[in-house]
Design a protein around this motif. Sequence first.
Motif, PDB file in Angstrom:
ATOM      1  N   LEU A 134       0.800  -1.133  -0.087  1.00  0.00           N
ATOM      2  CA  LEU A 134      -0.033  -0.021   0.122  1.00  0.00           C
ATOM      3  C   LEU A 134       0.712   1.108   0.027  1.00  0.00           C
ATOM      4  CD1 LEU A 134      -2.291  -1.244   2.898  1.00  0.00           C
ATOM      5  CD2 LEU A 134      -3.083  -0.615   0.462  1.00  0.00           C
ATOM      6  N   ALA A 135       0.243   2.337  -0.419  1.00  0.00           N
ATOM      7  CA  ALA A 135       1.179   3.489  -0.495  1.00  0.00           C
ATOM      8  C   ALA A 135       0.883   4.189   0.836  1.00  0.00           C
ATOM      9  CB  ALA A 135       0.484   4.624  -1.646  1.00  0.00           C
ATOM     10  N   ASN A 136      -0.161   3.839   1.550  1.00  0.00           N
ATOM     11  CA  ASN A 136      -0.196   4.414   3.072  1.00  0.00           C
ATOM     12  C   ASN A 136      -0.369   3.157   3.903  1.00  0.00           C
ATOM     13  OD1 ASN A 136      -1.773   6.765   1.271  1.00  0.00           O
ATOM     14  ND2 ASN A 136      -0.241   7.324   2.724  1.00  0.00           N
ATOM     15  N   ALA A 137       0.338   3.038   5.061  1.00  0.00           N
ATOM     16  CA  ALA A 137       0.243   2.055   6.074  1.00  0.00           C
ATOM     17  C   ALA A 137      -1.191   2.392   6.671  1.00  0.00           C
ATOM     18  CB  ALA A 137       1.008   2.330   7.048  1.00  0.00           C
ATOM     19  N   ARG A 138      -1.863   1.475   6.955  1.00  0.00           N
ATOM     20  CA  ARG A 138      -3.303   1.878   7.475  1.00  0.00           C
ATOM     21  C   ARG A 138      -3.882   0.221   8.342  1.00  0.00           C
ATOM     22  NH1 ARG A 138      -6.337   3.998   3.236  1.00  0.00           N
ATOM     23  NH2 ARG A 138      -4.519   4.205   1.827  1.00  0.00           N
ATOM     24  N   TYR A 139      -4.678   0.564   9.318  1.00  0.00           N
ATOM     25  CA  TYR A 139      -5.496  -0.536  10.009  1.00  0.00           C
ATOM     26  C   TYR A 139      -6.982   0.164  10.092  1.00  0.00           C
ATOM     27  CZ  TYR A 139      -4.234   2.061  14.344  1.00  0.00           C
ATOM     28  OH  TYR A 139      -4.087   3.172  15.363  1.00  0.00           O
ATOM     29  N   VAL A 153      -9.373  -0.228  -1.368  1.00  0.00           N
ATOM     30  CA  VAL A 153      -9.029  -0.002   0.179  1.00  0.00           C
ATOM     31  C   VAL A 153      -9.169   1.349   0.725  1.00  0.00           C
ATOM     32  CG1 VAL A 153      -7.220   0.042   2.009  1.00  0.00           C
ATOM     33  CG2 VAL A 153      -7.613  -1.918   0.365  1.00  0.00           C
ATOM     34  N   ALA A 154     -10.114   1.715   1.664  1.00  0.00           N
ATOM     35  CA  ALA A 154     -10.456   3.155   1.778  1.00  0.00           C
ATOM     36  C   ALA A 154     -10.068   3.325   3.431  1.00  0.00           C
ATOM     37  CB  ALA A 154     -11.709   3.543   1.570  1.00  0.00           C
ATOM     38  N   GLY A 155      -9.674   4.560   3.777  1.00  0.00           N
ATOM     39  CA  GLY A 155      -9.613   5.121   4.988  1.00  0.00           C
ATOM     40  C   GLY A 155      -8.523   4.197   6.162  1.00  0.00           C
ATOM     41  N   GLY A 156      -9.130   4.155   7.337  1.00  0.00           N
ATOM     42  CA  GLY A 156      -8.313   3.618   8.371  1.00  0.00           C
ATOM     43  C   GLY A 156      -7.554   4.489   9.160  1.00  0.00           C
ATOM     44  N   ARG A 157      -6.742   3.825  10.074  1.00  0.00           N
ATOM     45  CA  ARG A 157      -5.661   4.879  10.683  1.00  0.00           C
ATOM     46  C   ARG A 157      -4.094   4.357  10.553  1.00  0.00           C
ATOM     47  NH1 ARG A 157      -9.375   6.802  14.490  1.00  0.00           N
ATOM     48  NH2 ARG A 157     -11.027   5.224  14.924  1.00  0.00           N
ATOM     49  N   THR A 158      -3.300   5.326  10.751  1.00  0.00           N
ATOM     50  CA  THR A 158      -1.918   5.068  10.401  1.00  0.00           C
ATOM     51  C   THR A 158      -0.966   5.129  11.742  1.00  0.00           C
ATOM     52  OG1 THR A 158      -0.081   5.175   8.742  1.00  0.00           O
ATOM     53  CG2 THR A 158      -1.097   7.327   9.721  1.00  0.00           C
ATOM     54  N   GLY A 159      -1.436   5.867  12.813  1.00  0.00           N
ATOM     55  CA  GLY A 159      -0.745   6.114  14.070  1.00  0.00           C
ATOM     56  C   GLY A 159      -0.871   5.020  14.812  1.00  0.00           C
ATOM     57  N   SER A 160      -0.093   5.169  15.876  1.00  0.00           N
ATOM     58  CA  SER A 160      -0.346   4.015  17.229  1.00  0.00           C
ATOM     59  C   SER A 160      -1.157   4.120  18.323  1.00  0.00           C
ATOM     60  CB  SER A 160       1.076   3.520  17.710  1.00  0.00           C
ATOM     61  OG  SER A 160       1.624   4.777  18.201  1.00  0.00           O
ATOM     62  N   GLY A 161      -1.921   5.088  18.127  1.00  0.00           N
ATOM     63  CA  GLY A 161      -2.816   5.834  19.177  1.00  0.00           C
ATOM     64  C   GLY A 161      -4.255   5.072  19.286  1.00  0.00           C
ATOM     65  N   GLY A 162      -4.313   4.120  18.498  1.00  0.00           N
ATOM     66  CA  GLY A 162      -5.714   3.628  18.631  1.00  0.00           C
ATOM     67  C   GLY A 162      -6.908   4.594  18.069  1.00  0.00           C
ATOM     68  N   ASN A 164      -7.812   7.269  19.149  1.00  0.00           N
ATOM     69  CA  ASN A 164      -7.389   8.695  19.354  1.00  0.00           C
ATOM     70  C   ASN A 164      -6.615   9.161  18.384  1.00  0.00           C
ATOM     71  OD1 ASN A 164      -8.693   9.040  22.029  1.00  0.00           O
ATOM     72  ND2 ASN A 164      -6.922   8.038  22.895  1.00  0.00           N
ATOM     73  N   THR A 165      -6.344   8.287  17.355  1.00  0.00           N
ATOM     74  CA  THR A 165      -5.419   8.648  16.381  1.00  0.00           C
ATOM     75  C   THR A 165      -6.256   9.104  14.968  1.00  0.00           C
ATOM     76  OG1 THR A 165      -3.743   6.850  16.809  1.00  0.00           O
ATOM     77  CG2 THR A 165      -3.740   7.579  14.376  1.00  0.00           C
ATOM     78  N   ALA A 166      -5.875  10.198  14.427  1.00  0.00           N
ATOM     79  CA  ALA A 166      -6.938  10.582  13.365  1.00  0.00           C
ATOM     80  C   ALA A 166      -6.637   9.780  12.080  1.00  0.00           C
ATOM     81  CB  ALA A 166      -6.041  12.080  12.596  1.00  0.00           C
ATOM     82  N   ALA A 167      -7.915   9.741  11.302  1.00  0.00           N
ATOM     83  CA  ALA A 167      -8.061   8.791  10.232  1.00  0.00           C
ATOM     84  C   ALA A 167      -7.433   9.400   9.263  1.00  0.00           C
ATOM     85  CB  ALA A 167      -9.723   8.618  10.199  1.00  0.00           C
ATOM     86  N   LEU A 168      -7.394   8.491   8.061  1.00  0.00           N
ATOM     87  CA  LEU A 168      -7.017   8.684   6.717  1.00  0.00           C
ATOM     88  C   LEU A 168      -8.195   9.098   5.897  1.00  0.00           C
ATOM     89  CD1 LEU A 168      -4.406   5.717   6.341  1.00  0.00           C
ATOM     90  CD2 LEU A 168      -3.786   8.064   6.660  1.00  0.00           C
ATOM     91  N   ALA A 169      -7.718  10.023   5.120  1.00  0.00           N
ATOM     92  CA  ALA A 169      -8.763  10.246   3.856  1.00  0.00           C
ATOM     93  C   ALA A 169      -8.314   9.528   2.402  1.00  0.00           C
ATOM     94  CB  ALA A 169      -8.737  11.535   3.555  1.00  0.00           C
ATOM     95  N   THR A 170      -6.943   8.940   2.672  1.00  0.00           N
ATOM     96  CA  THR A 170      -6.592   8.379   1.256  1.00  0.00           C
ATOM     97  C   THR A 170      -7.400   6.924   1.050  1.00  0.00           C
ATOM     98  OG1 THR A 170      -4.886   7.275   2.405  1.00  0.00           O
ATOM     99  CG2 THR A 170      -4.369   9.271   1.410  1.00  0.00           C
ATOM    100  N   ALA A 171      -7.288   6.557  -0.374  1.00  0.00           N
ATOM    101  CA  ALA A 171      -7.992   5.448  -0.848  1.00  0.00           C
ATOM    102  C   ALA A 171      -7.213   4.851  -2.022  1.00  0.00           C
ATOM    103  CB  ALA A 171      -9.429   5.409  -1.458  1.00  0.00           C
TER     104      ALA A 171
END
Length: 339
Positions: A134-139, A153-162, A164-171
Amino acid sequence: MKAITLVRIPLRRGAAALALWLFAAAAAGEAAAQALITARQNHSATRLLSGQVLVAGGFNENQSALASAELYDPASASWSATGSLTTARSAHTATLLGNGRVLVAGGANASGTALATAQLYDPATGQWNTTGSLANARYEHTATVLANGRVLVAGGRTGSGGSNTAALATAELYDPATGNWNAAGNLISPRASHTATLLPSGLVLAVAGSNVIPQSSAELYDPTINSWSAASSLSTTRVIQTATLLVSGKVLIAGGDGAILSQVYDPATATWRNVAGLALGRYNHTATLLASGRVLIVGGRRSTGTIAIAATEEYDPNSGSFAAAGDRIFKDGLQPPAS
């Protein structure tokens, strides 16, 4: 009446139909489903073309990420080990491709760090092979198979704060023919723990989820122009809800943290309609379309706390109401889920 044994396996939303099938298969077969080889949660479960179920990754009772995978054989109601992922992960997606292989994308490792790697499981060999990253790591993202066989594949999070971590806008779009990922535009609203549903028109409906706080917005992805457009918003915010495509082509959104009323999206009018609420507010549950056209709601956690729910409910699209499911599930017949 045969004794029924239900093996409770924590499944992510994409595996809702599998949870129901394993339950029904154990009830109808001569042997009850055996326990997993390795206890796990936040894993993936995918029904293969052979009818077997591939369970992969997740984390164990010690909160350690798992790389192991195992297969459920409905004929013997038993589990057997299969090849392990090269990288332990949880909160990933697992998608059955048209060629019978399974694409596992993203997820988080033991420390909660998002992963960009992706792997393919080959049922013929029982082994995993790496594919394009993926271009962006995400869960906590979504993965949806489009009509052309590609995977969105759309959205998700990339930080380790669960949460409380801002979500992604990339797809991104995965092409099984090349093993490459390509950009699929940006979501209008970043979101994670949302739902994504392929509509009969070929559009994908992304709904609610969280960007630190729960969202009520919705949007549509159009693969013909590779872009997103706003859809009507829900009447309330919700996260970790379920989305079920009904026989009518409408979409039922049920439950979710903080939500009471359920809503139905009508693609023909691009509007939402409020329907009755669940008897028990819940999130992290599953919703499965039955052969009758009803929707079975199973398990989850209470919206007011962390207590797991055993009660089930059934949604009737004709009356727009929910009722206790009881044993009516078996009147719908036993048939493997389509995905």
